[in-house]
Design a protein around this motif. Structure first.
Motif, mmCIF file in Angstrom:
data_model
loop_
_atom_site.group_PDB
_atom_site.id
_atom_site.type_symbol
_atom_site.label_atom_id
_atom_site.label_comp_id
_atom_site.label_asym_id
_atom_site.label_seq_id
_atom_site.Cartn_x
_atom_site.Cartn_y
_atom_site.Cartn_z
ATOM 1 N N LEU A 14 -4.968 0.393 -1.372
ATOM 2 C CA LEU A 14 -4.360 0.732 -2.661
ATOM 3 C C LEU A 14 -5.385 0.471 -3.758
ATOM 4 O O LEU A 14 -5.786 -0.665 -4.004
ATOM 5 C CB LEU A 14 -3.111 -0.117 -2.895
ATOM 6 C CG LEU A 14 -2.209 0.303 -4.057
ATOM 7 C CD1 LEU A 14 -1.613 1.672 -3.806
ATOM 8 C CD2 LEU A 14 -1.094 -0.720 -4.246
ATOM 9 N N SER A 65 6.841 9.013 -5.248
ATOM 10 C CA SER A 65 6.979 9.912 -6.388
ATOM 11 C C SER A 65 8.308 10.645 -6.254
ATOM 12 O O SER A 65 8.645 11.156 -5.175
ATOM 13 C CB SER A 65 5.828 10.921 -6.423
ATOM 14 O OG SER A 65 5.967 11.808 -7.521
ATOM 15 N N ASN A 81 0.812 -1.235 0.000
ATOM 16 C CA ASN A 81 0.000 0.000 0.000
ATOM 17 C C ASN A 81 0.840 1.278 0.000
ATOM 18 O O ASN A 81 0.346 2.345 0.375
ATOM 19 C CB ASN A 81 -0.957 0.025 1.193
ATOM 20 C CG ASN A 81 -1.964 -1.099 1.164
ATOM 21 O OD1 ASN A 81 -2.269 -1.643 0.110
ATOM 22 N ND2 ASN A 81 -2.485 -1.471 2.326
ATOM 23 N N SER A 90 -2.096 11.644 -7.089
ATOM 24 C CA SER A 90 -1.506 12.337 -8.246
ATOM 25 C C SER A 90 -2.044 13.765 -8.357
ATOM 26 O O SER A 90 -1.283 14.712 -8.625
ATOM 27 C CB SER A 90 -1.805 11.565 -9.530
ATOM 28 O OG SER A 90 -1.205 10.300 -9.523
ATOM 29 N N LEU A 129 3.008 4.145 -2.030
ATOM 30 C CA LEU A 129 3.282 4.808 -3.301
ATOM 31 C C LEU A 129 4.493 5.709 -3.116
ATOM 32 O O LEU A 129 4.778 6.159 -1.998
ATOM 33 C CB LEU A 129 2.092 5.662 -3.747
ATOM 34 C CG LEU A 129 0.721 4.999 -3.836
ATOM 35 C CD1 LEU A 129 -0.342 6.066 -4.115
ATOM 36 C CD2 LEU A 129 0.700 3.944 -4.914
ATOM 37 N N PRO A 185 -7.029 2.258 -7.769
ATOM 38 C CA PRO A 185 -6.808 3.255 -8.827
ATOM 39 C C PRO A 185 -7.348 4.633 -8.460
ATOM 40 O O PRO A 185 -6.718 5.659 -8.775
ATOM 41 C CB PRO A 185 -7.549 2.656 -10.028
ATOM 42 C CG PRO A 185 -7.553 1.182 -9.771
ATOM 43 C CD PRO A 185 -7.671 1.032 -8.295
ATOM 44 N N VAL A 241 3.348 8.818 -10.130
ATOM 45 C CA VAL A 241 3.122 8.125 -8.868
ATOM 46 C C VAL A 241 3.238 6.626 -9.118
ATOM 47 O O VAL A 241 2.535 6.083 -9.973
ATOM 48 C CB VAL A 241 1.741 8.466 -8.274
ATOM 49 C CG1 VAL A 241 1.490 7.659 -7.006
ATOM 50 C CG2 VAL A 241 1.648 9.956 -7.979
ATOM 51 N N THR A 242 4.122 5.971 -8.399
ATOM 52 C CA THR A 242 4.423 4.555 -8.646
ATOM 53 C C THR A 242 4.148 3.715 -7.405
ATOM 54 O O THR A 242 4.652 4.044 -6.323
ATOM 55 C CB THR A 242 5.903 4.389 -9.036
ATOM 56 O OG1 THR A 242 6.205 5.253 -10.132
ATOM 57 C CG2 THR A 242 6.204 2.942 -9.410
ATOM 58 N N PRO A 243 3.372 2.649 -7.531
ATOM 59 C CA PRO A 243 3.256 1.712 -6.406
ATOM 60 C C PRO A 243 4.613 1.043 -6.154
ATOM 61 O O PRO A 243 5.265 0.573 -7.075
ATOM 62 C CB PRO A 243 2.220 0.691 -6.892
ATOM 63 C CG PRO A 243 1.471 1.385 -7.981
ATOM 64 C CD PRO A 243 2.465 2.290 -8.629
ATOM 65 N N ASN A 250 -7.668 5.961 -5.436
ATOM 66 C CA ASN A 250 -6.799 6.587 -4.441
ATOM 67 C C ASN A 250 -5.475 7.046 -5.045
ATOM 68 O O ASN A 250 -4.936 8.094 -4.671
ATOM 69 C CB ASN A 250 -6.541 5.623 -3.288
ATOM 70 C CG ASN A 250 -7.766 5.420 -2.417
ATOM 71 O OD1 ASN A 250 -8.710 6.217 -2.471
ATOM 72 N ND2 ASN A 250 -7.772 4.372 -1.612
ATOM 73 N N ILE A 251 -4.949 6.253 -5.973
ATOM 74 C CA ILE A 251 -3.711 6.656 -6.661
ATOM 75 C C ILE A 251 -3.947 7.943 -7.449
ATOM 76 O O ILE A 251 -3.113 8.854 -7.459
ATOM 77 C CB ILE A 251 -3.211 5.525 -7.582
ATOM 78 C CG1 ILE A 251 -2.790 4.309 -6.749
ATOM 79 C CG2 ILE A 251 -2.041 6.008 -8.445
ATOM 80 C CD1 ILE A 251 -2.392 3.107 -7.583
ATOM 81 N N GLN A 252 -5.101 8.035 -8.080
ATOM 82 C CA GLN A 252 -5.441 9.234 -8.841
ATOM 83 C C GLN A 252 -5.541 10.453 -7.930
ATOM 84 O O GLN A 252 -5.076 11.549 -8.277
ATOM 85 C CB GLN A 252 -6.764 9.021 -9.586
ATOM 86 C CG GLN A 252 -7.210 10.192 -10.434
ATOM 87 C CD GLN A 252 -6.220 10.552 -11.519
ATOM 88 O OE1 GLN A 252 -5.553 9.680 -12.069
ATOM 89 N NE2 GLN A 252 -6.107 11.837 -11.833
#
Length: 788
Positions: free
Chosen positions: A622, A460, A456, A631, A458, A624, A645-647, A626-628
């Motif tokens: 984790l 950057s 979980n 970002s 990420l 998509p 942003v990379t897992p 939440n990753i967005q």
């Protein structure tokens, strides 16, 4: 010509199973030839440079008092130019800095691009010449703020317009403007030194705020290359190279500190192709290619010879009309040539159809694989295939007696068929077992616990961003309900860090070299779930810039060397590049880098109260969405920065890309080989049913059951299947052992693994035989006797 016409006519005749022959041979050739092309590609690395056999990479060899000798492919900035200036036998020399790597950059219109950048000096093309399409390379590489770019990159940037004089800006270096001064022809794929653009080495200082390009000792970050004069060998210039060192390096002082430093020359051809892991992978790819192609060829021969009985009358009649052995051989060779040609066309079609998958698995474009020289090698392989597929069947057809024209020809010998099946079963068992072992090793690697947790998380990279903007981003991320914690650091453990040396104050004797992870804040250990063994974690209120936390291996190592009983907590050390530091904590050992390339050096972390380049975000979940959200916050907090942003887990998985691609190659090869072997098995079973049709009928009339009939065929197959599976498993064990030599942690082999793989292959084989023989056992025996 006559044989060619006959071969073309026979292509569409029923009963000869030409479609199956061509399909199995085509699939086998498609995979086998592309793997052979890949092996040739690997061993052709850097051979496209003129006089590549006179080009060498400088190797730095370090002998440490308390450590094993080490060899690196990087040197100080002044070494390569110094060789050109002081050793007459050196025709040209250059140094390259590749620390930029793949970079994002923008033009004046803010269009986004990415490419591989290096720093290169004016002698770069003297050693590695490329066709210059526009501009003056030597002049460009001698001007601050200028760069040369490849043809493809120039076309991408310019979109049809001239890019000479056009300015670009690297994302990680705001304010540094680079002007394009020349264009060169693209560098081929088969090179260890890949780049799309080269920035002038005189620009190095403006990018890094320091200039180590002329240093004779330390900052060993440059790749150095030398092109020797005709007839000169590395051994011949070794004394001169050592003399150069003695003039510019204080070797006595180095030896006093426990370090002996010297340089060697590695042939350019061996920089990539000479690596032990490269050689092992090539051997395994060769085994895979051989297994695929040999299985396909044996299957082709098996199917051709299965038509021996049905074609015996035609061959015998030809002999009655005067056909000689050479005539029969020419006819069979013509058929094999036609089948091979059609199979190759089918193979080419399949490669083009699945081009993306093939290029991804082999990590090479088809255009780079199939060059003129590699095509010549593949043509030789095809001629060998033709020899096997044409001459072996021809031998058996020539032996058909003339009397077969007047009476039925019965084939009595079948051992050669069983021999072909034995080879196919061995190849299948080998690939299936190897696939399972590779899969287990891959799962071990990607799911291994490196001493910290990255679930979980990420990250950057924010190089070029101001400290205030990073802090603003961390504050806004911390406020999100989806975020569990945030932190920052200079170096991720997934990548191997730089090296620095440890000294005791007042003593010039170097103790050992460390893997320097540089700076981290007070949240780093918590977010990475790194276990604190002793001492205190970093604390914003009490920690200072000279405070350092060390790994357990650091503590054990130094305590053993200095015979300390009270450990290292509170002790003061001198660490190069950092000065005097005090140990405040000890954390459990972590693995830096990967299982395949582990960095065994002790690690250290220095405290910083300002955000570093890598921002770490730990999410509760984790996803998509939440990753967005992460970002969007970063883009808002750091305007103008290219945000990626990379897992963390994806970076861990990417470490083992080569293992994954090899696994996929074996998977496809195993499936294809199994299908080809089953096709051959079906052909053999059908032949045996036809050959023994009268026997089957008589047995049924005398009371034989379906199981009795099936047992007749199963017994024959078991005699060859069992030893072939054992042999295939043994070969797989050897191949897997060789492959896993490059990994520090290995999956364990067990007898159950080989038993399970062998049993699976055996059950598939017996199932095919049982189903096919079942059809024969339920036929009317009167029909069999009437047709026999």
């Amino acid at each position: 010509m006559k044989n060619s016409i006959l071969a073309l006519r026979s292509l569409f005749k029923r009963g000869q199973n030409n479609n199956i022959k061509i399909l199995s041979l085509g699939v086998g050739l498609a995979m086998g030839l592309v793997l052979i092309a890949k092996i040739y590609f690997v061993y052709s690395y850097d051979s496209f440079y003129p006089d590549y056999d006179r080009i060498y990479q400088l190797q730095e060899k370090v002998s440490l008092k308390n450590e094993a000798d080490k060899e690196y492919g990087q040197v100080s900035g002044a070494i390569a130019p110094g060789m050109k200036a002081e050793i007459p036998e050196v025709e040209a020399a250059t140094r390259v800095d590749v620390q930029l790597g793949d970079c994002v950059f923008f033009d004046k219109e803010k269009n986004r691009f990415s490419a591989g950048f290096i720093f290169a000096d004016t002698a770069f093309f003297d050693v590695f010449p490329r066709l210059v399409l526009m501009g003056n390379v030597k002049e460009t590489l001698g001007r601050p703020g200028y760069a040369i770019v490849s043809r493809t990159l120039a076309e991408t940037i310019g979109k049809g317009e001239n890019v000479i004089g056009k300015s670009i800006q690297l994302d990680n270096f705001p304010g540094r403007i680079i002007t394009i001064g020349a264009i060169f022809e693209d560098v081929p794929e088969n090179t260890h030194l890949k780049y799309d653009a080269a920035i002038s080495m005189v620009s190095f200082k403006s990018f890094h705020q320091f200039d180590s390009t002329e240093g004779w000792l330390g900052s060993d970050r440059f790749l150095g290359y030398a092109k020797l004069a005709q007839g000169v060998t590395p051994e011949m210039i070794a004394p001169s190279l050592r003399s150069m060192q003695e003039r510019h390096q204080d070797l006595a002082e180095l030896q006093k500190s426990g370090v002996d430093l010297y340089y060697g020359l590695l042939p350019l051809k061996d920089v990539f192709s000479g690596k032990s892991e490269t050689k092992r992978m090539s051997v395994l790819l060769g085994l895979l290619a051989f297994a695929l192609m040999f299985t396909a060829v044996m299957n082709y021969i098996l199917i051709v010879l299965s038509s021996l009985v049905s074609r015996s009358k035609v061959i015998a009649i030809r002999k009655c009309y005067g056909a000689t052995g050479n005539n029969i051989r020419g006819m069979i060779l013509s058929e094999a040539s036609l089948h091979l040609f059609v199979s190759l066309m089918l193979g080419i079609f399949l490669l083009l159809l699945f081009r993306g998958t093939v290029e991804e698995i082999l990590d090479t474009s088809l255009g780079a694989l199939f060059t003129f020289k590699s095509s010549l090698v593949l043509a030789v392989v095809c001629l060998l295939v033709l020899g096997f597929t044409g001459l072996i069947p021809a031998y058996f057809f020539i032996r058909i007696p003339v009397a077969s024209a007047f009476r039925s020809y019965k084939e009595s010998k079948r051992n050669w068929k069983l021999g072909l099946l034995f080879i196919q079963f061995t190849a299948t068992a080998f690939l299936v077992t190897l696939l399972v072992i590779i899969g287990m090793q891959y799962n071990l690697m990607v799911n291994d616990k490196p001493g910290y947790s990255y679930e979980n998380i990420l990250y950057s990279y924010t190089g070029g961003v101001s400290t205030s903007d990073r802090q603003k981003a961390l504050d806004e991320l911390r406020a999100l309900p989806e975020v569990e914690a945030v932190a920052s650091c200079s170096t991720l453990p997934v990548y191997s860090g730089s090296g620095n040396n440890v000294f005791i104050p007042g003593n010039d004797q170097q103790l050992f070299n460390i893997n320097d992870l540089y700076f981290a804040d007070d949240n780093y250990l918590k977010i990475m779930d790194m276990k604190l063994v002793a001492g205190k974690d970093f604390n914003k209120e009490t920690s200072q810039s000279d405070h350092v936390m060390v790994s357990q291996s650091f503590s054990d190592r130094i305590s053993e060397l200095l015979n300390w009983k009270d450990g290292v907590l509170g002790k003061t050390f001198l660490i190069t590049e950092h000065g005097m530091v005090t140990v405040t904590g000890i954390y459990a050992n972590i693995r830096a880098s990967s299982i395949s390339t582990p960095d065994s050096r002790p690690t250290v972390l220095f405290y910083t109260n300002t955000p570093s380049e890598y921002l770490l975000v730990k999410l509760y979940q984790l996803s998509p969405d939440n990753i967005q959200k992460i970002s969007e916050v970063l883009e808002k907090s750091m305007p103008g920065k290219d945000i990626v942003v990379t897992p963390y887990k994806s970076s861990m998985i990417n470490l083992y890309k080569d293992a994954r691609l090899f696994r996929n190659s074996v998977l496809i090869g195993g499936i294809v080989t199994l299908l080809i072997a089953l096709i051959g098995l079906l052909g053999y079973t059908n032949d045996e049913i036809n050959r023994r049709s009268a026997e089957i009928a008589i047995r049924k009339i005398n009371g034989a059951t379906i199981q009795n009939i099936q047992r007749l065929f199963l017994k024959d197959i078991l005699r060859i299947a069992l030893p072939s599976i054992v042999l295939g498993g043994g070969i797989a064990a050897y191949a897997a052992t060789e492959w896993m030599k490059e990994f520090s942690e290995k999956t364990e082999f067990s007898p159950l693994l080989f038993f399970g793989c062998g049993l699976a292959v055996l059950l598939i084989i017996l199932s095919v035989v049982s189903i096919n023989s079942f059809k024969a056992s339920v036929q009317n025996p009167i029909k069999w006797l009437r047709n026999s």
